[in-house]
Design a protein around this motif. Sequence first.
Motif, PDB file in Angstrom:
ATOM      1  N   ILE A  71       0.762  -1.147  -0.051  1.00 51.91           N
ATOM      2  CA  ILE A  71       0.094  -0.079  -0.008  1.00 51.91           C
ATOM      3  C   ILE A  71       0.923   1.016   0.117  1.00 51.91           C
ATOM      4  CG2 ILE A  71      -1.509   1.405   1.318  1.00 51.91           C
ATOM      5  CD1 ILE A  71      -2.695  -1.080  -0.154  1.00 51.91           C
ATOM      6  N   LEU A  72       1.854   1.282   0.866  1.00 48.04           N
ATOM      7  CA  LEU A  72       2.755   2.540   0.787  1.00 48.04           C
ATOM      8  C   LEU A  72       3.423   2.625  -0.363  1.00 48.04           C
ATOM      9  CD1 LEU A  72       4.529   2.014   4.506  1.00 48.04           C
ATOM     10  CD2 LEU A  72       2.887   3.639   3.664  1.00 48.04           C
ATOM     11  N   PHE A  73       3.749   1.614  -1.262  1.00 52.39           N
ATOM     12  CA  PHE A  73       4.505   1.760  -2.677  1.00 52.39           C
ATOM     13  C   PHE A  73       3.567   1.970  -3.574  1.00 52.39           C
ATOM     14  CE2 PHE A  73       5.713  -0.790  -6.597  1.00 52.39           C
ATOM     15  CZ  PHE A  73       6.853  -0.034  -6.793  1.00 52.39           C
ATOM     16  N   THR A  74       2.404   1.513  -3.659  1.00 52.18           N
ATOM     17  CA  THR A  74       1.252   1.821  -4.802  1.00 52.18           C
ATOM     18  C   THR A  74       0.695   2.940  -4.556  1.00 52.18           C
ATOM     19  OG1 THR A  74      -0.240   0.364  -3.640  1.00 52.18           O
ATOM     20  CG2 THR A  74       1.069  -0.586  -5.283  1.00 52.18           C
ATOM     21  N   LYS A  75       0.344   3.599  -3.097  1.00 50.07           N
ATOM     22  CA  LYS A  75      -0.445   4.698  -2.931  1.00 50.07           C
ATOM     23  C   LYS A  75       0.431   6.168  -2.762  1.00 50.07           C
ATOM     24  CE  LYS A  75      -4.371   2.568  -2.553  1.00 50.07           C
ATOM     25  NZ  LYS A  75      -5.386   2.706  -3.487  1.00 50.07           N
ATOM     26  N   LEU A  76       1.585   5.635  -2.225  1.00 50.78           N
ATOM     27  CA  LEU A  76       2.498   7.001  -1.721  1.00 50.78           C
ATOM     28  C   LEU A  76       4.038   6.720  -2.495  1.00 50.78           C
ATOM     29  CD1 LEU A  76       1.917   6.895   1.924  1.00 50.78           C
ATOM     30  CD2 LEU A  76       0.710   8.257   0.361  1.00 50.78           C
ATOM     31  N   GLY A  77       4.346   5.638  -3.265  1.00 49.52           N
ATOM     32  CA  GLY A  77       5.646   5.692  -3.836  1.00 49.52           C
ATOM     33  C   GLY A  77       6.596   5.359  -2.958  1.00 49.52           C
ATOM     34  N   MET A  78       6.424   5.080  -1.690  1.00 46.12           N
ATOM     35  CA  MET A  78       7.497   4.574  -0.998  1.00 46.12           C
ATOM     36  C   MET A  78       8.025   3.411  -1.063  1.00 46.12           C
ATOM     37  SD  MET A  78       7.340   4.447   3.320  1.00 46.12           S
ATOM     38  CE  MET A  78       6.696   6.204   3.455  1.00 46.12           C
ATOM     39  N   SER A  79       9.425   3.312  -1.128  1.00 39.80           N
ATOM     40  CA  SER A  79      10.270   2.219  -1.419  1.00 39.80           C
ATOM     41  C   SER A  79       9.751   0.772  -0.355  1.00 39.80           C
ATOM     42  CB  SER A  79      11.738   2.472  -1.164  1.00 39.80           C
ATOM     43  OG  SER A  79      12.644   1.062  -1.122  1.00 39.80           O
ATOM     44  N   PRO A  80       9.689  -0.196  -0.995  1.00 37.88           N
ATOM     45  CA  PRO A  80       9.255  -1.443  -0.233  1.00 37.88           C
ATOM     46  C   PRO A  80      10.369  -1.544   0.845  1.00 37.88           C
ATOM     47  CG  PRO A  80       8.510  -1.951  -2.397  1.00 37.88           C
ATOM     48  CD  PRO A  80       9.377  -0.561  -2.642  1.00 37.88           C
ATOM     49  N   LEU A 140      -2.343  -4.688  -6.987  1.00 40.17           N
ATOM     50  CA  LEU A 140      -1.489  -5.259  -8.028  1.00 40.17           C
ATOM     51  C   LEU A 140      -0.369  -4.284  -8.085  1.00 40.17           C
ATOM     52  CD1 LEU A 140      -0.961  -6.984 -10.743  1.00 40.17           C
ATOM     53  CD2 LEU A 140      -2.211  -5.246 -11.949  1.00 40.17           C
ATOM     54  N   ILE A 141       0.859  -4.767  -8.021  1.00 38.87           N
ATOM     55  CA  ILE A 141       1.989  -4.051  -7.815  1.00 38.87           C
ATOM     56  C   ILE A 141       2.821  -3.726  -9.057  1.00 38.87           C
ATOM     57  CG2 ILE A 141       4.472  -4.049  -6.916  1.00 38.87           C
ATOM     58  CD1 ILE A 141       3.192  -5.527  -4.569  1.00 38.87           C
ATOM     59  N   PRO A 142       2.738  -2.544  -9.686  1.00 32.70           N
ATOM     60  CA  PRO A 142       3.442  -2.283 -11.003  1.00 32.70           C
ATOM     61  C   PRO A 142       4.779  -2.885 -11.103  1.00 32.70           C
ATOM     62  CG  PRO A 142       3.112  -0.453  -9.709  1.00 32.70           C
ATOM     63  CD  PRO A 142       2.549  -1.660  -9.071  1.00 32.70           C
ATOM     64  N   TYR A 143       5.326  -3.417 -12.192  1.00 32.76           N
ATOM     65  CA  TYR A 143       6.611  -4.038 -12.332  1.00 32.76           C
ATOM     66  C   TYR A 143       7.494  -3.119 -13.099  1.00 32.76           C
ATOM     67  CZ  TYR A 143      10.432  -7.021 -13.698  1.00 32.76           C
ATOM     68  OH  TYR A 143      11.884  -7.581 -13.688  1.00 32.76           O
ATOM     69  N   LYS A 144       8.330  -2.462 -12.433  1.00 25.81           N
ATOM     70  CA  LYS A 144       9.443  -1.740 -13.000  1.00 25.81           C
ATOM     71  C   LYS A 144      10.871  -1.875 -12.324  1.00 25.81           C
ATOM     72  CE  LYS A 144       6.316   2.490 -14.115  1.00 25.81           C
ATOM     73  NZ  LYS A 144       5.840   3.758 -13.762  1.00 25.81           N
ATOM     74  N   PRO A 145      11.445  -2.711 -12.886  1.00 25.74           N
ATOM     75  CA  PRO A 145      12.778  -3.272 -12.137  1.00 25.74           C
ATOM     76  C   PRO A 145      13.679  -2.139 -11.838  1.00 25.74           C
ATOM     77  CG  PRO A 145      12.272  -4.232 -14.360  1.00 25.74           C
ATOM     78  CD  PRO A 145      11.541  -3.385 -14.317  1.00 25.74           C
ATOM     79  N   ASP A 146      13.812  -1.873 -10.425  1.00 16.36           N
ATOM     80  CA  ASP A 146      14.391  -0.960  -9.761  1.00 16.36           C
ATOM     81  C   ASP A 146      15.136  -1.541  -8.529  1.00 16.36           C
ATOM     82  OD1 ASP A 146      15.927   1.214  -8.490  1.00 16.36           O
ATOM     83  OD2 ASP A 146      14.173   2.454  -8.790  1.00 16.36           O
TER      84      ASP A 146
END
Length: 337
Positions: A71-80, A140-146
């Motif tokens: 949720i923090l990643f998809t909603k706020l863009g925070m690193s997992p 659903l977690i967007p996949y962008k290798p980083d």
Amino acid sequence: MKKSPILITLALVVFAIFPLVVKDQYYMHIAILILYYALVSQAWNILSGYSGQFSFGHAAFFGTGAYTSSILFTKLGMSPWIGLIIGAVIAAVIGLFIGYLSFRFKLRGVFFSLGTLAFAEILRIIIQNFDVFNKTLGVLIPYKPDPLMFQFSSRTTYYYIILIFAIAVTALVYYISRSKLGYNLVAIRENEDAAQSLGVNTYKNKMIAIAISASLTAIGGTFYAQYMLFIEPATTFSNDVSINILLPAIIGGAGTVLGPIVGSLIIIPIGELTTTWFGNFVGVNLMAYGVILILVMLYLPEGIVGWFQNKFGKKKSAKKNKDSSISGGEEVGTLKN
């Protein structure tokens, strides 16, 4: 010379070079699952294996870690990576809350097990009814290798990350098992009333155990979310999740350091391969788990590692006592002469 350090070193070498030898991505996936289940089962082992507080609700902590980071990643863009830490802290707080309600009012045995099961169900229902968690649709977690976002283009990287996690948690369990905390937990498992009468603060030790166990399980949840890239209440908070977490430890040997690892090495390949071979037969992997569990409970009630330690440990102890008695007899004979 003890053989344990040699065997451990050999095992670490095998795990380290596995991706260099095996190129098949399917077998790499199985290896990742083995290490992942070893991690979460090791976390369960701290609370349930060593202190004897049998939990049927570790899905609560697993799902907390998975949903917090996602949720923090998809909603706020925070690193997992940051979400992993936050999720572990939240899971520890939830664990302390469950522990307070259970241990303060002296819930033990089946009552504690049912309490943890009920709490996991409560969390699942909450997740399913709030929009912020996308209800039953999942995340659903967007996949962008980083690497900074805990996403990688190769399964090999995921493999080495979960390998490091599993080694770190196993080392922690090894340290705990030989610390004052570990001895106190074992005393509580064997006889809590007797341990308390001898001055062991049972409440404090159990609270520490559930907090550590919950936080480590949440770390496993974060890894699962980033590896699978999709989570939903049914795959993170369900009873199946809790059962899959505890099975490796029970089969391998609850209350032992190597038990969860051995259990994962046995049941995960069997489950995955039976699913592949009998894909049209729904639930065949669960049937395989059930057969293994029944056999272990009937013939190896202390688990594979527990049986091994008891059998060969007793032989060594008997031999040592025999040698001591012989030596003592010789000394007595010398004195008489």
